[in-house]
Design a protein around this motif. Sequence first.
Motif, PDB file in Angstrom:
ATOM      1  N   GLY A   1       0.800  -1.218   0.000  1.00 57.98           N
ATOM      2  CA  GLY A   1       0.000   0.000   0.000  1.00 57.98           C
ATOM      3  C   GLY A   1       0.831   1.264   0.000  1.00 57.98           C
ATOM      4  N   LYS A   2       2.099   1.151  -0.354  1.00 60.93           N
ATOM      5  CA  LYS A   2       3.003   2.314  -0.344  1.00 60.93           C
ATOM      6  C   LYS A   2       2.486   3.420  -1.268  1.00 60.93           C
ATOM      7  CE  LYS A   2       6.278  -0.467  -1.725  1.00 60.93           C
ATOM      8  NZ  LYS A   2       5.470  -1.707  -1.652  1.00 60.93           N
TER       9      LYS A   2
ATOM     10  N   SER B   1      -0.486   3.853  -2.394  1.00 55.79           N
ATOM     11  CA  SER B   1      -1.769   4.391  -1.920  1.00 55.79           C
ATOM     12  C   SER B   1      -1.542   5.467  -0.860  1.00 55.79           C
ATOM     13  CB  SER B   1      -2.620   3.281  -1.313  1.00 55.79           C
ATOM     14  OG  SER B   1      -2.848   2.264  -2.262  1.00 55.79           O
TER      15      SER B   1
ATOM     16  N   ASP C   1      -8.747  -2.061   7.605  1.00 54.39           N
ATOM     17  CA  ASP C   1     -10.186  -2.159   7.302  1.00 54.39           C
ATOM     18  C   ASP C   1     -10.601  -3.595   6.963  1.00 54.39           C
ATOM     19  OD1 ASP C   1     -10.204  -1.978   3.888  1.00 54.39           O
ATOM     20  OD2 ASP C   1      -8.436  -1.283   4.957  1.00 54.39           O
TER      21      ASP C   1
ATOM     22  N   THR D   1      -5.596   3.060   4.305  1.00 53.71           N
ATOM     23  CA  THR D   1      -5.566   4.192   3.372  1.00 53.71           C
ATOM     24  C   THR D   1      -6.963   4.462   2.814  1.00 53.71           C
ATOM     25  OG1 THR D   1      -5.084   2.835   1.436  1.00 53.71           O
ATOM     26  CG2 THR D   1      -3.205   3.630   2.693  1.00 53.71           C
TER      27      THR D   1
END
Length: 331
Positions: free
Chosen positions: A93-94, A96, A213, A239
């Motif tokens: 998720g970098k 993002s 999430d 994110t």
Amino acid sequence: MAANLTPQYLQAEEAYRAARTPEEKLAALEEMWRELPKHKSSEKLQAELKKKLSATRKEIQEGTKKGHSKADPFAIPKSGAGQVVLIGTPNAGKSSIVGGLTKAHVTIAEFPFSTALPVPGMVPFEDIKIELVDTPPVTAEHVPTGFPGLWRMTDALVVVVDVAGDSVLEDAETCLTHLANRQIELADGQHKHLDDASAVLKMPGFVLANKVDLPAAADNLGLLREFLGDKARIEPISTRDTEQLARLPRLLFDLIDVIRVYAKPPGKKPDLDDPFILPAGSDVHALAHKVYRGLEHQVRSARLWGHGVVDGQNVHLDHVLHDKDIVELHM
Ligand SMILES: Nc1nc2c(ncn2[C@@H]2O[C@H](COP(=O)(O)OP(=O)(O)O)[C@@H](O)[C@H]2O)c(=O)[nH]1
Ligand SMILES: [Mg+2]
């Protein structure tokens, strides 16, 4: 050796020693030059630095002329109040994170290796901007060429882990092992420094546990905490959640370990739009150096509005400043 070298100078000198490309060297040398006290006792050092500066500039120029300068994509010039570099395995998720906090054009995709080169973006935080660098992924077997140079040069590191994935501990381990193999460790709440005894570079940083999430995240987060122990602080995030994302700039600010100080001309209002950025722990003298580059010895006294003083209190030049202090320098 000239006396009175500032901590900033010593840090830049260390960056110079770690530099692997002419561009990195030049950036470090320029910082050393800015930070070098320009007085009699440092004349020899000044001459040496000038020589190195011109040799490095020549090296870059000639490399460009010949057209075979291998510009290092990981030599990212620092800008803003400080630089934070992300490190993570594919799909953590970098991109993002950088895409969510900055205007940088990053590629977000559900397939791995979608980010091939580092991409810096500027994260707004109150009245300053912090540079956040999206990077290509590391795997257990592979670290992109040039990436470790950036780890040493930057101000802080954030390890991004997909905490909903099926290899959470391995992913965290992969990143931390690559750092450890280069004598780098995350150090919570410490200045960036070289530990003399172990020769380990202590970098401000934490582990960002992303994708909280997703249902699998809750259990994995507990496992990750147990696994890391006191090796690294964990900051959970998704994110997808704008509120959680909005907490990050403050965390990044705390990592880069700087203070904002506003200079106030005598009898005038302070310029509150444009703070001077100093390493945390800097004193009035360091501010004078930043404001008057080379003429700071002419500053005789200072008045301070801010942390732990009465408004307008006279302070010594060795008074340690705090974030958001307002200082009036008197020549
Ligand atoms: N559910 C969920 N998915 C995310 C989150 N952050 C990123 N993703 C997804 O994970 C995938 C990889 O994200 P990306 O930012 O490209 O990862 P990178 O390879 O580390 O740059 C994309 O499909 C993203 O949409 C998150 O917090 N929650
Ligand atoms: Mg990416």
